[in-house]
Write an enzyme that holds these catalytic residues in place. Structure first.
Site, PDB file in Angstrom:
ATOM      1  N   LEU A 186      37.311  40.715  40.196  1.00  0.00           N
ATOM      2  CA  LEU A 186      37.860  41.264  38.823  1.00  0.00           C
ATOM      3  C   LEU A 186      39.239  42.225  38.957  1.00  0.00           C
ATOM      4  O   LEU A 186      38.784  43.714  39.067  1.00  0.00           O
ATOM      5  CB  LEU A 186      36.770  42.255  38.440  1.00  0.00           C
ATOM      6  CG  LEU A 186      35.435  41.730  38.374  1.00  0.00           C
ATOM      7  CD1 LEU A 186      34.346  42.351  37.913  1.00  0.00           C
ATOM      8  CD2 LEU A 186      35.432  40.009  36.769  1.00  0.00           C
ATOM      9  N   HIS A 187      40.665  41.514  39.732  1.00  0.00           N
ATOM     10  CA  HIS A 187      41.143  42.306  39.455  1.00  0.00           C
ATOM     11  C   HIS A 187      42.075  43.038  38.691  1.00  0.00           C
ATOM     12  O   HIS A 187      41.581  44.522  38.865  1.00  0.00           O
ATOM     13  CB  HIS A 187      42.766  41.575  39.888  1.00  0.00           C
ATOM     14  CG  HIS A 187      43.112  40.548  41.139  1.00  0.00           C
ATOM     15  ND1 HIS A 187      42.891  40.798  42.405  1.00  0.00           N
ATOM     16  CD2 HIS A 187      42.504  39.595  41.036  1.00  0.00           C
ATOM     17  CE1 HIS A 187      42.433  40.020  43.213  1.00  0.00           C
ATOM     18  NE2 HIS A 187      42.565  38.976  42.390  1.00  0.00           N
ATOM     19  N   ASP A 188      41.869  42.659  37.506  1.00  0.00           N
ATOM     20  CA  ASP A 188      42.881  44.200  36.686  1.00  0.00           C
ATOM     21  C   ASP A 188      42.143  44.754  36.086  1.00  0.00           C
ATOM     22  O   ASP A 188      41.731  45.462  35.507  1.00  0.00           O
ATOM     23  CB  ASP A 188      43.355  42.806  35.513  1.00  0.00           C
ATOM     24  CG  ASP A 188      44.260  42.476  35.859  1.00  0.00           C
ATOM     25  OD1 ASP A 188      44.553  42.402  37.094  1.00  0.00           O
ATOM     26  OD2 ASP A 188      45.457  41.658  34.983  1.00  0.00           O
TER      27      ASP A 188
END
Length: 315
Positions: A239-241
């Site tokens: 879940l980068h962003d």
């Protein structure tokens, strides 16, 4: 309450971030600007419009940079699908946009509401770099600037990291961002986002929820899962962003950070933004450029954040 201006190259995890922000009672999306990266800038703008219509958002949207300050744009269609949302054939007309460009909107909002807004940058930093050309003191007018990008401090010898894509896509703009005066600049890099995993159980919970947000979030996942299964042999994603948004809203999701100068450096192949500290907390063994302190996130409570992300999208 955090009033957030979002700068986005609206791919799959960017769309997840908009869903998450819209579902948090302590967040208000004030405006959105588009930039190239996960898809073309035009597709990013179309995806802003599509996700915004699902959420009932009625906020200013401004189109931003279609290419980096120098060189050609690199588009990650192999990760997010050619259209940025998994190539599912959604009807995505261009939204109504402002007459001003993305960088101009970033500057105007900061001037009109100094100290009241937070800027969340989810893509290449080109719009921010262009905005700094219009106002070199821009970041002092935002309450905070939080960006998804960077690689943290130098890693332990023998450790490899994911590509620092948002920095690598426009290192010149990133250099301007890390050198600019600021109220607060927070770097949420791949050193921490790579460990924040939406695993099989969490994905199953989203699928089972049946809410419009959860349904859309899982619908667009397939292209992303196809890509990341090659990293771990499992159909799971980082879940980068969304993690950057989570830390903006709740800084306690970060369990450790270091404040210090960040430089953008290239090995001749890739560019990364790094805190100028080794894994032992020492300065690197080479000269580096002085810069204002950036708050660099070095550890996060991944389990608690993932649980919050799933809860927000399923309630």
């Amino acid at each position: 309450m955090r009033r957030v201006v979002v700068d986005t190259d609206t791919g799959i995890d960017d769309a997840h971030t908009l869903l998450y922000l819209a579902g948090r009672p302590d967040a208000e999306i004030v405006a959105i600007t588009s930039v190239f990266g996960n898809c073309t800038e035009e597709d990013a703008a179309r995806n802003i419009g599509y996700v915004g219509s699902l959420l009932g958002l009625d906020v200013p949207v401004a189109r931003g940079a279609a290419e980096p300050l120098r060189g050609a744009a690199h588009i990650a269609g192999y990760v997010h699908g050619k259209d940025g949302l998994g190539d599912l054939g959604h009807d995505r007309p261009l939204p109504r946009v402002t007459a001003e460009s993305g960088p101009e909107l970033l500057v105007r909002l900061a001037h009109e509401q100094p100290g009241e807004l937070d800027l969340l940058a989810l893509g290449p930093l080109t719009n921010l770099g262009l905005a700094l050309r219009l106002d070199p003191e821009l970041f002092t007018k935002y309450r905070s600037v939080v960006l998804m990008g960077g690689s943290g401090p130098y890693a332990e010898p023998g450790t490899l990291l994911m590509i620092d894509a948002n920095i690598n896509n426009d290192p010149e703009a990133a250099r301007a961002v890390f050198a600019a005066p600021r109220e607060e600049l927070v770097m949420v890099g791949v050193n921490v986002t790579a460990s924040t995993i939406l695993d099989e159980r969490a994905i199953a919970a989203l699928r089972a929820a049946g809410t419009p947000r959860a349904r859309f979030a899982t619908e667009i996942l397939e292209a992303y899962l196809d890509f990341y299964q090659n990293e771990w042999g499992r159909r799971i994603i980082p879940l980068h962003d969304p993690l950057a948004a989570g830390i903006l809203l709740d800084p306690t999701f970060a369990t450790a950070h270091t404040d210090g100068p960040v430089n953008v450096r290239s090995d001749g192949f890739l560019s990364r933004a790094r805190l100028m500290r080794t894994a032992d907390g020492l300065p690197p063994a080479f000269p580096y450029e002085a810069a204002p302190d950036t708050r660099v996130i070095t550890a996060v409570d991944s389990r608690r954040f993932v649980a919050d992300f799933v809860e927000v999208l399923t309630r």
